[in-house]
Design an enzyme around this catalytic site. Sequence first.
Site, short mmCIF file in Angstrom:
data_model
loop_
_atom_site.label_atom_id
_atom_site.label_comp_id
_atom_site.label_asym_id
_atom_site.label_seq_id
_atom_site.Cartn_x
_atom_site.Cartn_y
_atom_site.Cartn_z
N SER A 321 0.80 -1.15 -0.01
CA SER A 321 0.06 0.04 -0.23
C SER A 321 0.85 1.33 -0.01
CB SER A 321 -1.04 -0.05 1.06
OG SER A 321 -1.77 0.95 1.34
N ASP A 332 10.61 4.82 -9.77
CA ASP A 332 10.10 5.45 -11.24
C ASP A 332 11.09 6.71 -11.56
OD1 ASP A 332 8.79 3.15 -11.60
OD2 ASP A 332 6.88 4.46 -11.92
N LYS A 346 -0.67 -3.99 -3.69
CA LYS A 346 -2.11 -3.42 -3.50
C LYS A 346 -2.26 -1.90 -3.89
CE LYS A 346 -5.15 -1.48 -0.55
NZ LYS A 346 -5.41 -0.09 -0.28
#
Length: 452
Positions: A321, A332, A346
């Site tokens: 999460s 990224d 999740k």
Amino acid sequence: MNHSAKRHSPLQAALIGGAIATTATISVFGQAWTRCVHAALQDSPKALVDQVWQLVNREYVDGKFNQQDWQAIRQSLLSKEYTSNEQAYVEIRKALQRLEDPYTRFLDPKQFQALTSQTSGEVSGIGIRMEIDEKTKKLTVVEPIENSPAIKAGIKKGDQILAINGKSTQNMKVDEASSLIRGQVGTSLNLRLQRPGKNTFDVKLTRATIEIPTVNYTLKQDGGRRIGYIQLREFSSHAAEQMQRAIRELNRQKVDSYVLDLRGNPGGLLQASIEIARMWLDSGGIVKTVDRVGSSEETKANRTALTNQPLAVLVDGNSASASEILTGALKDNNRAVVVGSKTFGKALVQSVHELVDGSGLAVTIAHYYTPKGTDINKKGIVPDIELDLTTAQQRQLADNPNLIGTLSDPQYARAILALSNKNFAKPATPAQTSQTAKTSAPLSVRAEDLKF
């Protein structure tokens, strides 16, 4: 997410159950609706049932409700006669199960209270961590928390708790002891303690609001580097301020690299993950959320990073999460090298509502994506350096927690090795991030191949 932002309080919360974590917002919508329901249905169990139905009908991320006839479900729920709220709970849970979404779920009053306590990052008590000592089998203080009544009363690590308000702790479990120690702020508590080499003694304490530490940090010197090691347990409402203190203190100690340990972190508050990401990122996207009608909201860094030193992030299958939001943002943007096992997977956002009787409801309201648009739901994030611990290594770290974050911890040791590699030792520019995105691939290493 734009629509829900208008309906919900900025306070954000999480439901954490084992490895299943929920990134959520707490709503004030329930309070206004509660007043209407009280008048219309006179506080009957049907008021609770219909409040749940209305909230799901209004907010659930899947407007087709998993191909269920949600209107027919309402008729069925309201056609039943309930003699107690507990009967209503059973039917509510049955209805929610038809959505086949484990994150949209009902919480009875005790569960909801536990949720609000956990997400607030605060408890009412005296400020100690306890465990059952394996050798003595006695309830023992592991750590008194800073600035707590326990510290002020002189309680020390290793003190054995023999009785709580006159009740013997023999054969008492930690959960039972915790429930006895917690209570209303300002009330008194008596402990009988035994300190090695001393007679038993009694301590009277006054319960206070305790800020739960979720961040541990220390300076390490490994691999020829000054490493700022930070362990984040969960994303509570105090996590961001505690992280800020940790980074600033380690900056003051002139560390030249960081290791951020998110292993076992089940998630928590969406806003906390965003604030912490901004402490590491000066620019770039952090997360994008998309609601039931396709409206999207992208959150970005805002040039408030506290450090640009090289960073490694440790994750495992229980990093979920909010942990994955932070990891995805750092990965990224090529801000960190990610080391460890694939994360939980999740990528759903919930709103959390208090209901008419003090129970609660978590409703999935949005899907989130990493800055590059990756959907990690049920997939997880694959680390840059994939390194799974063997069963024996997991057991060794579980039996000897002091080894976690040392060179005897294979994933930490591999992170130190990665930080010594110049390819990972410098935060990438936006242009480099774009180029690397086309060429980078996860590395796979077996823990037993590492020699340190």
